[in-house]
Each structure stands twice: as structure tokens, then as C-alpha cells.
Design an enzyme around this catalytic site. Structure first.
Site, mmCIF file in Angstrom:
data_model
loop_
_atom_site.group_PDB
_atom_site.id
_atom_site.type_symbol
_atom_site.label_atom_id
_atom_site.label_comp_id
_atom_site.label_asym_id
_atom_site.label_seq_id
_atom_site.Cartn_x
_atom_site.Cartn_y
_atom_site.Cartn_z
ATOM 1 N N CYS A 36 0.810 -1.234 0.000
ATOM 2 C CA CYS A 36 0.000 0.000 0.000
ATOM 3 C C CYS A 36 0.834 1.271 0.000
ATOM 4 C CB CYS A 36 -0.934 0.002 1.203
ATOM 5 S SG CYS A 36 -0.028 0.016 2.765
ATOM 6 N N ASP A 38 2.304 2.580 2.549
ATOM 7 C CA ASP A 38 2.306 3.248 3.852
ATOM 8 C C ASP A 38 3.573 2.905 4.635
ATOM 9 O OD1 ASP A 38 -0.102 4.533 3.455
ATOM 10 O OD2 ASP A 38 -1.274 2.836 4.172
ATOM 11 N N CYS A 63 -2.967 3.068 7.869
ATOM 12 C CA CYS A 63 -4.416 3.104 8.079
ATOM 13 C C CYS A 63 -4.783 2.716 9.522
ATOM 14 C CB CYS A 63 -5.053 2.128 7.110
ATOM 15 S SG CYS A 63 -4.572 0.449 7.502
ATOM 16 N N CYS A 107 -1.255 -4.808 6.791
ATOM 17 C CA CYS A 107 -1.071 -3.656 7.685
ATOM 18 C C CYS A 107 -0.467 -4.121 9.011
ATOM 19 C CB CYS A 107 -2.405 -2.956 7.938
ATOM 20 S SG CYS A 107 -3.386 -2.763 6.454
HETATM 21 FE FE1 FES Z 1 -1.479 0.688 4.273
HETATM 22 FE FE2 FES Z 1 -3.080 -0.401 6.056
HETATM 23 S S1 FES Z 1 -3.533 0.100 3.995
HETATM 24 S S2 FES Z 1 -1.008 0.150 6.297
#
Ligand code: FES
Length: 211
Positions: A36, A38, A63, A107
Site C-alpha cells: 500500500c 504506507d 491506516c 497492515c
Molecule cells: Fe497501508 Fe493499512 S492500507 S497500512
């Protein structure tokens, strides 16, 4: 549609425990998720005699599931031996949260990787690494994948900011496609030093900019 999050996830998302940064942390790491994009940073303080985690904090740029997992793993890991904290699995974290939707497993994996890398960072800095592989270009490359390019929020390799890597006689040279006067140059250099300089057989890290 059924709400996908447990009460526990919501509780940890709304009031996450151990959020923040530890100045002069004994071990720290930032991990990015290929799934993702992140990121999560984990900081630990360690009792050097007992090799236990005395304090732990995290910063999440992810998230709700990532924030909740970061919160729960810091609670689980605080007070643990490094060896035991390394074994905490994403499944364990997810179970402690009352379960996560399957699509959100990555995540939890991201938070766990942050914790493991912060422990690894401590072990490398203190000569505690058991498996001593010689540093190769590939190892350097994989470490550089953990250095973020602040211009894009993606890593240095993915954004093709690294123009060359050389490893010889314990000296690692990384060529970065930015002028040395660039506003992020010193930050990138510091991050590279941090990620590569802790490898057991690396004596010096040279970061060369384009001028
Ligand atoms: Fe990226 Fe959850 S969608 S850490």
C-alpha cells in the site's frame, strides 16, 4: 454491509498506546509496505544486561489497522526479551485485536516488520548478530529500499535516485542523483549511514552526490 472492525481495533485506533518517538532510541527502524506504500517507524529502549525492551514507541503513516496493530504490539513487546519480541507474529497481533479483515493482514505485517527491524538495528549496533553474512551489493540494495525519498514518499531504489553502489574492503559507496546542496541531501545521507553503517563488516559509508 457488516462493519469490518472489532471493538478492540477501534479502541486502539482511537486511543493508540505508545505513539511517538524516543529521542536517542537504542534501536529504530522505518518500514514501508510494498502492498500500500504506507510506512511505520518503531523506536525501542533496551536494557543492555537483560536484553529486554524497557520502552517502545511507534509512529504510523498507515491506516486504522496499522495504527491499531502498532499500538497492540508495543503493549505486547514492552518488558519482553528481544528474542521473544522478535517472535511476535502478525497473527498474534491480529488475534490480540480480536481479528482483522483478511484484506488488512499486510497492515499488521508492516507493524511487525517495523518491530523486528528496530530489534535488528539494536543487535547490529551492539555486535549481537548471530548470522554474519558478508555485505554484498544486493544487501546494500535491499537496505536502500528502506530509505525514503522525501520528494516522493517512496524509497530511493524505486524512485531511481541511486545511480551506483560499490562495496569493497568494508567501504560502501552509494551514488545519489541529487546535488549535495539539495534541501534533503543531508537527511538522505544520514538515513543511508544509519541503514548501511550498522552492518557488521562495514567500516565506512560514503554517500556521493552529483557534484
Ligand atoms: Fe497501508 Fe493499512 S492500507 S497500512
Amino acid at each position: 454491509m457488516k462493519f469490518p472492525y472489532s471493538e478492540k481495533v477501534l479502541e486502539h485506533f482511537k486511543n493508540p498506546k505508545n505513539v511517538g518517538k524516543i529521542d536517542n532510541a537504542d534501536g529504530k527502524a522505518t518500514e514501508g509496505s510494498p502492498a500500500c506504500g504506507d510506512m511505520v517507524s518503531v523506536y525501542i529502549s533496551v536494557d543492555p544486561k537483560e536484553l529486554t525492551i524497557t520502552d517502545i514507541k511507534f509512529e504510523s503513516y498507515g491506516c486504522a489497522s496499522n495504527i491499531a496493530t502498532g499500538s497492540i504490539i508495543t503493549e505486547l513487546a514492552k518488558g519482553m526479551k528481544l528474542e521473544d519480541a522478535k517472535k511476535i507474529s502478525w497473527q498474534q497481533a491480529s488475534d490480540a485485536l480480536g481479528g482483522l479483515p483478511p484484506v488488512k493482514a499486510h497492515c499488521a505485517v508492516l507493524a511487525i516488520e517495523g518491530l523486528r527491524s528496530a530489534i535488528e538495528n539494536y543487535e547490529e549496533k551492539h555486535g549481537l548478530v548471530k548470522e554474519k553474512k558478508p555485505t554484498t551489493m544486493e544487501i546494500v540494495r535491499s537496505r536502500l529500499k528502506k530509505v525514503m525519498n522525501p520528494l516522493s514518499g517512496l524509497d530511493l531504489i524505486r524512485t531511481e535516485l541511486v545511480k551506483g553502489i560499490d562495496v569493497s574492503g568494508g567501504i560502501v559507496t552509494v551514488k545519489v542523483d541529487l546535488p549535495s546542496g539539495h534541501q534533503f541531501a543531508s537527511n538522505i545521507k544520514e538515513e543511508i549511514d544509519d541503514k548501511i553503517g550498522t552492518l557488521w563488516d562495514v567500516k565506512e559509508v560514503h554517500v556521493e552526490f552529483t557534484d
